[in-house]
Write a protein that holds these residues in place. Structure first.
Motif, PDB file in Angstrom:
ATOM      1  N   GLU A   1       0.947  -1.119   0.093  1.00  0.00           N
ATOM      2  CA  GLU A   1       0.061  -0.022   0.042  1.00  0.00           C
ATOM      3  C   GLU A   1       0.781   1.353  -0.106  1.00  0.00           C
ATOM      4  O   GLU A   1       0.472   2.305  -0.021  1.00  0.00           O
ATOM      5  CB  GLU A   1      -1.068  -0.077   1.253  1.00  0.00           C
ATOM      6  CG  GLU A   1      -0.454   0.726   2.563  1.00  0.00           C
ATOM      7  CD  GLU A   1       0.813  -0.349   3.237  1.00  0.00           C
ATOM      8  OE1 GLU A   1       1.354  -0.002   4.101  1.00  0.00           O
ATOM      9  OE2 GLU A   1       0.955  -1.406   2.723  1.00  0.00           O
ATOM     10  N   GLY A   2       2.130   1.048   0.237  1.00  0.00           N
ATOM     11  CA  GLY A   2       3.085   2.162  -0.098  1.00  0.00           C
ATOM     12  C   GLY A   2       2.893   3.438   1.105  1.00  0.00           C
ATOM     13  O   GLY A   2       3.253   4.349   1.033  1.00  0.00           O
ATOM     14  N   ALA A   3       2.716   2.810   2.156  1.00  0.00           N
ATOM     15  CA  ALA A   3       2.407   3.759   3.345  1.00  0.00           C
ATOM     16  C   ALA A   3       3.748   4.188   4.219  1.00  0.00           C
ATOM     17  O   ALA A   3       3.722   5.300   4.740  1.00  0.00           O
ATOM     18  CB  ALA A   3       1.741   3.120   4.532  1.00  0.00           C
ATOM     19  N   LEU A   4       5.016   3.567   3.929  1.00  0.00           N
ATOM     20  CA  LEU A   4       6.084   4.046   4.377  1.00  0.00           C
ATOM     21  C   LEU A   4       6.471   5.812   4.236  1.00  0.00           C
ATOM     22  O   LEU A   4       6.938   6.259   5.060  1.00  0.00           O
ATOM     23  CB  LEU A   4       7.213   3.188   3.812  1.00  0.00           C
ATOM     24  CG  LEU A   4       8.895   3.654   4.675  1.00  0.00           C
ATOM     25  CD1 LEU A   4       8.853   3.367   5.833  1.00  0.00           C
ATOM     26  CD2 LEU A   4       9.842   2.628   3.780  1.00  0.00           C
ATOM     27  N   ALA A   5       6.366   6.060   2.970  1.00  0.00           N
ATOM     28  CA  ALA A   5       6.688   7.398   2.687  1.00  0.00           C
ATOM     29  C   ALA A   5       5.895   8.452   3.541  1.00  0.00           C
ATOM     30  O   ALA A   5       6.249   9.516   4.092  1.00  0.00           O
ATOM     31  CB  ALA A   5       6.559   7.803   1.047  1.00  0.00           C
ATOM     32  N   SER A   6       4.505   8.232   3.553  1.00  0.00           N
ATOM     33  CA  SER A   6       3.835   9.077   4.550  1.00  0.00           C
ATOM     34  C   SER A   6       4.162   9.085   6.143  1.00  0.00           C
ATOM     35  O   SER A   6       4.434  10.056   6.566  1.00  0.00           O
ATOM     36  CB  SER A   6       2.389   8.741   4.594  1.00  0.00           C
ATOM     37  OG  SER A   6       1.823   8.743   2.902  1.00  0.00           O
ATOM     38  N   VAL A   7       4.565   7.981   6.483  1.00  0.00           N
ATOM     39  CA  VAL A   7       5.086   8.029   7.895  1.00  0.00           C
ATOM     40  C   VAL A   7       6.236   8.504   8.158  1.00  0.00           C
ATOM     41  O   VAL A   7       6.527   9.317   9.090  1.00  0.00           O
ATOM     42  CB  VAL A   7       5.048   6.320   8.190  1.00  0.00           C
ATOM     43  CG1 VAL A   7       5.509   6.293   9.684  1.00  0.00           C
ATOM     44  CG2 VAL A   7       3.808   5.656   8.395  1.00  0.00           C
ATOM     45  N   ILE A   8       7.296   8.239   7.250  1.00  0.00           N
ATOM     46  CA  ILE A   8       8.616   8.960   7.396  1.00  0.00           C
ATOM     47  C   ILE A   8       8.212  10.522   7.201  1.00  0.00           C
ATOM     48  O   ILE A   8       8.895  11.194   7.732  1.00  0.00           O
ATOM     49  CB  ILE A   8       9.473   8.436   6.293  1.00  0.00           C
ATOM     50  CG1 ILE A   8       9.988   7.066   6.338  1.00  0.00           C
ATOM     51  CG2 ILE A   8      10.845   9.438   6.168  1.00  0.00           C
ATOM     52  CD1 ILE A   8      10.822   6.491   5.675  1.00  0.00           C
ATOM     53  N   GLY A   9       7.605  11.008   6.187  1.00  0.00           N
ATOM     54  CA  GLY A   9       7.178  12.630   6.059  1.00  0.00           C
ATOM     55  C   GLY A   9       6.778  13.224   7.167  1.00  0.00           C
ATOM     56  O   GLY A   9       7.042  14.380   7.483  1.00  0.00           O
ATOM     57  N   GLY A  10       5.840  12.509   8.165  1.00  0.00           N
ATOM     58  CA  GLY A  10       5.507  12.852   9.089  1.00  0.00           C
ATOM     59  C   GLY A  10       6.423  12.873  10.483  1.00  0.00           C
ATOM     60  O   GLY A  10       5.822  13.484  11.533  1.00  0.00           O
ATOM     61  N   LEU A  11       7.544  12.288  10.274  1.00  0.00           N
ATOM     62  CA  LEU A  11       8.610  12.007  11.418  1.00  0.00           C
ATOM     63  C   LEU A  11       9.869  12.901  11.431  1.00  0.00           C
ATOM     64  O   LEU A  11      10.383  13.172  12.270  1.00  0.00           O
ATOM     65  CB  LEU A  11       8.764  10.731  11.497  1.00  0.00           C
ATOM     66  CG  LEU A  11       7.479   9.718  11.984  1.00  0.00           C
ATOM     67  CD1 LEU A  11       8.213   8.368  11.928  1.00  0.00           C
ATOM     68  CD2 LEU A  11       7.245  10.130  13.513  1.00  0.00           C
ATOM     69  N   VAL A  12      10.066  13.348  10.015  1.00  0.00           N
ATOM     70  CA  VAL A  12      11.329  13.998   9.858  1.00  0.00           C
ATOM     71  C   VAL A  12      11.381  15.245   9.246  1.00  0.00           C
ATOM     72  O   VAL A  12      10.301  15.666   8.837  1.00  0.00           O
ATOM     73  CB  VAL A  12      12.226  13.257   8.914  1.00  0.00           C
ATOM     74  CG1 VAL A  12      12.250  11.632   9.441  1.00  0.00           C
ATOM     75  CG2 VAL A  12      11.596  12.890   7.389  1.00  0.00           C
ATOM     76  N   LYS A  13      12.545  16.156   9.302  1.00  0.00           N
ATOM     77  CA  LYS A  13      12.490  17.411   8.938  1.00  0.00           C
ATOM     78  C   LYS A  13      13.246  17.593   7.491  1.00  0.00           C
ATOM     79  O   LYS A  13      13.652  18.478   7.114  1.00  0.00           O
ATOM     80  CB  LYS A  13      13.381  18.082  10.260  1.00  0.00           C
ATOM     81  CG  LYS A  13      14.748  17.801  10.366  1.00  0.00           C
ATOM     82  CD  LYS A  13      15.369  18.481  11.619  1.00  0.00           C
ATOM     83  CE  LYS A  13      16.751  17.984  11.911  1.00  0.00           C
ATOM     84  NZ  LYS A  13      17.377  18.567  13.046  1.00  0.00           N
ATOM     85  N   VAL A  14      13.760  16.549   6.992  1.00  0.00           N
ATOM     86  CA  VAL A  14      14.276  16.427   5.674  1.00  0.00           C
ATOM     87  C   VAL A  14      13.514  16.102   4.597  1.00  0.00           C
ATOM     88  O   VAL A  14      12.328  15.461   4.723  1.00  0.00           O
ATOM     89  CB  VAL A  14      15.578  15.601   5.578  1.00  0.00           C
ATOM     90  CG1 VAL A  14      16.644  16.292   6.763  1.00  0.00           C
ATOM     91  CG2 VAL A  14      15.467  14.053   5.873  1.00  0.00           C
ATOM     92  N   PRO A  15      13.663  16.520   3.343  1.00  0.00           N
ATOM     93  CA  PRO A  15      12.816  15.887   2.130  1.00  0.00           C
ATOM     94  C   PRO A  15      12.985  14.718   1.919  1.00  0.00           C
ATOM     95  O   PRO A  15      13.860  13.939   2.207  1.00  0.00           O
ATOM     96  CB  PRO A  15      13.651  16.686   0.816  1.00  0.00           C
ATOM     97  CG  PRO A  15      14.479  17.754   1.400  1.00  0.00           C
ATOM     98  CD  PRO A  15      14.810  17.435   2.875  1.00  0.00           C
ATOM     99  N   VAL A  16      11.803  13.984   1.696  1.00  0.00           N
ATOM    100  CA  VAL A  16      11.439  12.662   1.467  1.00  0.00           C
ATOM    101  C   VAL A  16      11.394  12.463   0.034  1.00  0.00           C
ATOM    102  O   VAL A  16      10.360  13.063  -0.636  1.00  0.00           O
ATOM    103  CB  VAL A  16      10.534  11.928   2.147  1.00  0.00           C
ATOM    104  CG1 VAL A  16      10.330  10.522   1.719  1.00  0.00           C
ATOM    105  CG2 VAL A  16      10.742  12.172   3.691  1.00  0.00           C
TER     106      VAL A  16
END
Length: 236
Positions: free
Chosen positions: A158-173
């Motif tokens: 389902e490709g959820a990893l990018a959304s989770v990382i995007g909500g946790l970090v301060k750098v571009p994803v």
């Protein structure tokens, strides 16, 4: 007969090599190996190596690598990703890009991304198998991810990893959907749509299984971060 227009391209008859690309974009031309005849590959690799002193090839088979190695013995091959590299010894790598995967099945695409970024001079941290089905694995690495200049998040299903990382970090994803998954994954389309529709900020998305494209964007971000620090240090 091979001809070359200085500062433009080399016309080899079967290919026109963009010899000016590195000056224009900061990246020399990459060889997309899939579908190319071995004889063409050998000539292309030799010509680019003569120009740049290094060559990057993607989506290569083992027989294609063996053909390249017959004319460039120092070439190396990663069988997982299909990447061929011919690089100078002790090439420096700077900055830091994290390449993350949701699962082990995504490593084929991840290694394409990691090896391309390393070829282009980035230091790469690999953070594999940190998908959302065991999110504590990802949470244990958040501090590491925040010390990078950019993160490549690679996921199928389902490709959820990018959304989770995007909500946790301060750098571009940079998000990469993969074709890993069961039927309703639709060859990566479901992961692609999830990533495009993410409500987390700071995420860009490349095409399905496109580790190369993700590495290109991440390397540009990494270079800007490294050069920005260098410029700031020079102003002190």
């Amino acid at each position: 007969m091979e001809t070359e227009t200085e500062g433009s391209f080399a016309d080899m008859g079967f290919a026109r090599l963009d010899t000016d690309r590195e000056r224009r974009t900061g990246f020399p031309e990459t060889v997309f190996c899939q579908g190319k005849e071995d004889s063409f590959l050998k000539e292309i690799f030799l010509r680019l190596h003569r120009i740049h002193g290094e060559v990057l090839g993607t989506r290569a088979s083992l027989p294609q690598y063996e053909a390249v190695r017959s004319v460039l013995p120092d070439s190396e091959y990663n069988e997982v990703s299909g990447v061929i590299t011919v690089t100078p010894k002790n090439k420096p790598n700077v900055g830091n890009i994290a390449v993350c995967t949701a699962g082990t099945a995504d490593i084929k695409v991840a290694e394409e991304a990691a090896l391309c970024a390393e070829f282009w001079g980035a230091r790469v941290s690999r953070v594999y198998d940190v998908g959302v089905s065991g999110i504590h694995r990802l949470l244990s690495s958040v501090d590491v991810l925040n010390r990078t200049n950019c993160i490549i998040a690679i996921a199928g299903m389902e490709g959820a990893l990018a959304s989770v990382i995007g909500g946790l970090v301060k750098v571009p994803v940079v998000a990469v959907p993969t074709s890993v998954g069961y039927g309703a994954n639709l060859g990566g389309i479901s992961a692609l749509l999830t990533m495009i529709n993410s409500c987390a900020n700071g995420i860009s998305v490349v095409n399905i299984d496109n580790g190369y494209g993700a590495a290109y964007i991440a390397t540009q971000i990494n270079r800007l971060a490294v050069n920005g620090r260098s410029a700031a240090d020079g102003e002190k």
